[in-house]
Design a protein around this motif. Structure first.
Motif, PDB file in Angstrom:
ATOM      1  N   LEU B  81       0.844  -1.133  -0.111  1.00  0.00           N
ATOM      2  CA  LEU B  81       0.010   0.165  -0.111  1.00  0.00           C
ATOM      3  C   LEU B  81       0.915   1.281   0.070  1.00  0.00           C
ATOM      4  CD1 LEU B  81      -2.589   1.682   0.183  1.00  0.00           C
ATOM      5  CD2 LEU B  81      -2.586   0.857   2.821  1.00  0.00           C
ATOM      6  N   PHE B  83       0.703   4.811   0.669  1.00  0.00           N
ATOM      7  CA  PHE B  83      -0.251   6.039   1.143  1.00  0.00           C
ATOM      8  C   PHE B  83      -0.082   7.204   0.434  1.00  0.00           C
ATOM      9  CE2 PHE B  83       0.478   2.725   4.351  1.00  0.00           C
ATOM     10  CZ  PHE B  83      -0.578   2.714   4.962  1.00  0.00           C
ATOM     11  N   GLU B  85       0.225  10.346   1.613  1.00  0.00           N
ATOM     12  CA  GLU B  85       1.389  11.228   2.137  1.00  0.00           C
ATOM     13  C   GLU B  85       2.503  10.422   2.317  1.00  0.00           C
ATOM     14  OE1 GLU B  85      -1.595  11.004   3.929  1.00  0.00           O
ATOM     15  OE2 GLU B  85      -2.527  12.825   4.061  1.00  0.00           O
ATOM     16  N   LEU B  87       4.329   8.340   4.065  1.00  0.00           N
ATOM     17  CA  LEU B  87       4.442   7.818   5.248  1.00  0.00           C
ATOM     18  C   LEU B  87       5.860   6.862   5.268  1.00  0.00           C
ATOM     19  CD1 LEU B  87       0.703   6.569   6.346  1.00  0.00           C
ATOM     20  CD2 LEU B  87       2.043   8.670   6.744  1.00  0.00           C
ATOM     21  N   LEU B  88       6.702   7.681   4.727  1.00  0.00           N
ATOM     22  CA  LEU B  88       8.213   7.065   4.811  1.00  0.00           C
ATOM     23  C   LEU B  88       8.502   7.155   6.189  1.00  0.00           C
ATOM     24  CD1 LEU B  88       9.971   8.457   1.759  1.00  0.00           C
ATOM     25  CD2 LEU B  88       8.855   6.016   2.076  1.00  0.00           C
ATOM     26  N   PHE B  89       9.374   6.285   6.961  1.00  0.00           N
ATOM     27  CA  PHE B  89       9.562   6.321   8.355  1.00  0.00           C
ATOM     28  C   PHE B  89      10.564   7.424   8.425  1.00  0.00           C
ATOM     29  CE2 PHE B  89       8.547   1.728   7.772  1.00  0.00           C
ATOM     30  CZ  PHE B  89       7.386   1.582   8.175  1.00  0.00           C
ATOM     31  N   PRO B  90      10.536   8.299   9.261  1.00  0.00           N
ATOM     32  CA  PRO B  90      11.280   9.670   9.123  1.00  0.00           C
ATOM     33  C   PRO B  90      12.533   9.362   9.814  1.00  0.00           C
ATOM     34  CG  PRO B  90       9.488   9.930  10.774  1.00  0.00           C
ATOM     35  CD  PRO B  90       9.172   8.675  10.058  1.00  0.00           C
ATOM     36  N   ARG B 148       9.206   0.893  -1.875  1.00  0.00           N
ATOM     37  CA  ARG B 148       9.313   0.247  -0.709  1.00  0.00           C
ATOM     38  C   ARG B 148       8.299  -0.684  -0.558  1.00  0.00           C
ATOM     39  NH1 ARG B 148       7.593   3.313   4.919  1.00  0.00           N
ATOM     40  NH2 ARG B 148       5.820   3.683   3.936  1.00  0.00           N
ATOM     41  N   ALA B 149       7.074  -0.373  -1.439  1.00  0.00           N
ATOM     42  CA  ALA B 149       6.045  -1.504  -1.560  1.00  0.00           C
ATOM     43  C   ALA B 149       6.407  -2.533  -2.532  1.00  0.00           C
ATOM     44  CB  ALA B 149       4.559  -0.554  -1.803  1.00  0.00           C
TER      45      ALA B 149
END
Lengths: 256, 350, 247
Positions: B81, B83, B85, B87-90, B148-149
């Motif tokens: 999925l 997203f 925004e 939503l990459l891990f900061p 990433r997905a």
């Protein structure tokens, strides 16, 4: 000569600021002016002082570790939702924060003393110091971390789940690193609270050189016999606190 | 491989009643107005929200049937999925973000690193491997999120408005790249699209969700030519009428009648392209049978043309050149004569 | 006295120092050792009844009172628990009169009610199965207790250097320690909530309570009146009713 309302407002702000600065600065100045500087190093390196310092550091770090180990699960559970059970536990955990530590000490004695309801016989041991310090310090950790968790954007945990990460792995690799500022702030406050703990410790753990007499207790005792030593010990605590605030200034300051 | 999603779910005073099917190798775009439930639909398929009734299956495997006992948690669904925004891990670098899913699925660190590097190169970000998400542009971040997905080799790939967080100029390039990666992905592909352009550029089929329900599904061509709701018509830029054909005339709810191409009697939908509408200062002579006067409600600029909103018995949007506006001395609140050739009206059964 | 009690006293002392000079009111401020608390509360009532002068009584560990007086707290009278601390006041030039002993006290071993651990004398305190606490060496009672143990040739490890005899009494009553050494007067005022053993004369220590009029009080007559009452027969009768010995 006051020229405008703006000047007046500036002065109205400045006067209490100066008063507050004096309130905080003068005690520090008092310690510095009255410190026996020529005896400072010998006093600092004397066995009772080193004993107290070693004990204080050991116990406060242990208490911070216990706060982490027990407080983190509590904070996670509290942040998971809102129910009367959670509210009740939150009140219970927060109580030591608002209670006078002496009350905590008496309560600990009645719970974990030899004749207490558990009969654990903890008093007069170093373990009792750690328990007393954890009792008063952990609330700060739990509340700070719970606030961090509630502010945490759970969509990141959702993103981790879609990438195949289970709840456990997600917590340790995503949630915890992302709330790291709250966790470290919580640890610092808890540790500082533990380091300064006095009332619960002297009531519950007693006061014996080398095993339960931490820095605050040593200061209390020294103040009646060797006031100079009390000042040296106080300055050591001030120094530790100052170093800590300096190291954590980025985390601490609202200005980035 | 086929995804069947027929379910209801309730969330924040919104009720969804969805019926979707998607096949391996095709891209299904989900379009609909804001708040229609598009994102919730993706989240239900990904397992982030639980359905109330119905069933979500991939081939024979039940992912959720509303009972709880058959609920497959998101981490076991193999659904990628992306997203809205990103939503990459900061706290992780671009590389670590792409490695995350593989590591979670037990891929060795070195192998995961190699594959993540390969993916980042494939989305054109080999330079940004060590960067944190905060230092990436919106378009770059969206590419990392896509990598990433995809790096977890999911069975389903779900994109939630992948172009909404980037500016228009980057969007063009990103849209093309996403299309390439979607075509290269050999699974079921779902894209929530906010604009018609995104939907048409990325998808083979379109499902329209309005107020929690699927109101139309079909190929891009079908949906474009025969919209079944005012929202879709507006999306594809057509005027839509709902009415009934009787004796060769289209009767509209307000009582107006339009001459249309020969059609069997019955309830119908009819479309009319805004550019096929002719406007005159005075009543035109000649062939058009559909002629009526109408007030000008508003005039808006649309790229090289002006969109004229017309009121009256048959509300319409017409598109004219700026020269025509000047020539006709069109002004908001003024009147104009409308002429439409019967052959320009497309009629199809409701 | 508890640490909280100390804090309360400190605040009260500061407030007194800041706000109201004792000489400006018709009252006498008396600083007294914690072990005198109950007796001096009774003395206060009787003195007020007889003289019509109000008494402000502050009780704390003697060492703490000395620190406060040297830091500038104002009072008319200091009643201390030992001569060593009193000497600090004299040396600091705060005493207006030579200290006089107004009462004596003796040490006693205190055990939990019913003496469950069968403590029979000083020698038993060294038993390994007993938890024994003394006051810290900075507290007069702690110094006396150690002197008594030295006389008896007994060495023991106190599990905690308690800040006052009252803390030891509480710990014994709670059962957290098995025994402690306190004043006879403490045992007496605790009634039958504890058990006790008299320490034999040859090992016991006689604690002398000195009193002095303080120069910081300015109105020395007020302080002197209280000291006179303390030494008088009615004053002594009250002290003895709490178990104190005549000077």
């Amino acid at each position: 000569m006051i020229r405008s309302r703006r000047d007046l407002a500036a002065i109205a702000l400045l006067v209490p600021v100066v008063a507050a600065v004096l309130l905080f600065a003068l005690p520090l100045l008092g310690l510095l002016l009255r410190a026996p500087w020529s005896d400072f190093v010998p006093t600092l390196l004397s066995t009772p002082v080193l004993d107290a310092l070693r004990l204080s550091l050991t116990c406060s770090f242990s208490a911070a570790a216990c706060s982490f180990a027990l407080g983190l699960p509590v904070a996670v559970w509290l942040a998971q939702g809102s129910s009367w059970q959670r509210n009740a536990v939150r009140v219970l955990v927060t109580l030591p924060m608002v209670l006078p530590p002496i009350v905590g000490g008496v309560a600990l004695l009645l719970a974990y003393g030899r004749n207490g309801i558990t009969g654990l016989s903890l008093p007069f041991t170093t373990t009792a110091v750690v328990v007393a310090e954890t009792y008063v310090a952990m609330p700060f950790f739990v509340l700070t971390v719970e606030a961090g968790l509630r502010a945490f954007d759970r969509r990141y945990a959702a993103a981790a789940a879609t990438l195949g990460s289970g709840p456990w792995r997600t917590f340790w690799t995503v949630t915890l690193p992302m709330i790291a500022p709250s966790v470290s702030a919580g640890l610092v406050v808890a540790w500082a609270r533990a380091l300064g703990e006095f009332g619960a410790t002297i009531t519950f753990a007693g006061n014996l050189k080398g095993s339960t007499r931490t820095m605050p207790l040593a200061i209390y005792v020294a103040f009646e016999t060797h006031p100079d030593a009390a000042i040296v010990l106080s300055l050591v605590l001030v120094l530790i606190a100052a170093v800590l605030l300096f190291l954590l200034r980025d985390r601490w300051s609202p200005v980035r | 491989m086929t995804l069947h999603a027929r379910f209801t779910l309730e969330r924040d005073a919104m009720r969804l009643d969805i019926d979707l099917t998607a096949e391996r190798g095709e891209t299904l775009a989900i379009v609909g107005p804001n708040g229609a439930g598009k994102t919730s639909c993706l989240h239900a398929i990904a397992g982030l929200v639980r359905i109330k009734t119905g069933e979500i299956t991939v081939d024979d495997e039940v992912l959720d049937n509303g009972t709880g006992s058959n609920f497959v948690p998101p981490e076991e669904r193999h659904v990628g999925l992306v997203f809205q925004e990103h939503l990459l891990f900061p706290h992780l670098t671009a590389l670590d973000n792409v490695m995350f899913g593989m590591r979670a699925r037990g891929v060795e660190r070195s192998a995961a690193r190699a594959k993540a590097t390969e993916w980042l190169t494939r989305v054109g970000l080999s330079e940004c491997i060590g960067q944190r998400p905060a230092t990436l542009s919106g378009g770059q971040a969206q590419r990392v999120a896509l990598a990433r997905a995809l790096a977890t080799t999911p069975r389903l790939l779900l994109l939630d408005e992948p172009l909404s967080a980037v500016d228009a100029s980057t969007g063009l390039e990103l849209r093309r790249d996403i299309r390439t990666h979607l075509d290269g992905f050999d699974g079921i592909r779902l894209v929530v699209a906010h604009s018609a352009l995104d939907a048409f550029a990325l998808a083979d089929r379109i499902a329209v969700i309005e107020a929690g329900r699927v109101v139309q599904t079909g190929t891009v061509a079908e949906v474009c030519s025969q919209p079944r709701s005012p929202y879709v018509a507006d999306l594809v830029g057509l005027n839509l009428f709902r009415g009934a054909v009787r004796a060769g005339m289209l009767e509209l709810p307000g009582g107006s009648k339009l001459t249309v191409p020969p059609t069997p009697d019955g309830d119908v939908l009819a479309t009319l392209h805004p550019r096929a509408i002719a406007l005159y200062r005075t009543r035109p002579d000649g062939s058009p049978r559909n002629v009526w006067p109408a007030p000008v409600v508003s005039i808006e600029t649309a790229v090289d043309r002006l969109r004229v909103q017309l009121g009256g018995a048959v509300p319409l949007v017409a598109e004219v050149t700026p020269a025509a506006v000047a020539d006709l001395r069109l002004a908001e609140g003024g009147d104009v004569w409308v002429a439409v050739k019967a052959s320009e009206i497309t009629v199809y059964p409701a | 006295m508890t640490p909280l009690g100390h804090l309360t006293l400190l605040v009260a002392t500061l407030a007194a120092g800041f706000g109201c000079d004792p000489s400006s009111r018709a009252s006498t401020t008396v600083f007294a050792s914690a072990s005198l608390t109950e007796a001096f509360e009774a003395l206060e009532i009787e003195f007020e009844r007889r003289s019509g002068t109000e008494v402000d009584l502050h009780c704390a560990g003697t060492a703490r009172l000395v620190v406060q007086l040297r830091a500038g707290a104002t009072a008319h009278v200091l009643a201390a628990a030992d001569l060593r601390n009193m000497q600090k006041i004299v040396n600091a030039g705060l005493a207006d009169t030579a200290p006089r002993t107004f009462a004596k006290n003796r040490l006693s071993i205190v055990m939990a009610e019913g003496n469950p651990k069968q403590v029979k004398g000083l020698r038993d305190l060294a038993r390994e199965d007993l938890l024994v606490a003394l006051c810290g060496p900075e507290v007069p009672a702690g110094t006396y207790a150690r002197q008594a143990l030295d006389k008896a040739g007994i060495s023991l490890v106190s599990v905690s250097d308690e800040p006052s005899v009252k803390a030891i009494m509480t710990m014994v009553q709670l059962g957290e320690i098995d025994a402690g050494i306190v004043y006879e007067t403490d045992v007496r005022s605790a009634g039958n909530t504890v058990a006790s053993i008299v320490i034999p004369e040859r090992h016991n220590i006689v604690a002398r309570y000195p009193v002095t009029v303080l120069s910081s009080g300015h109105a020395t007559t007020a302080g002197q009146a209280f000291v006179d009452f303390l030494m008088s027969q009615p004053g002594q009768r009250i002290l003895q009713s709490f178990g104190f010995l005549a000077p």
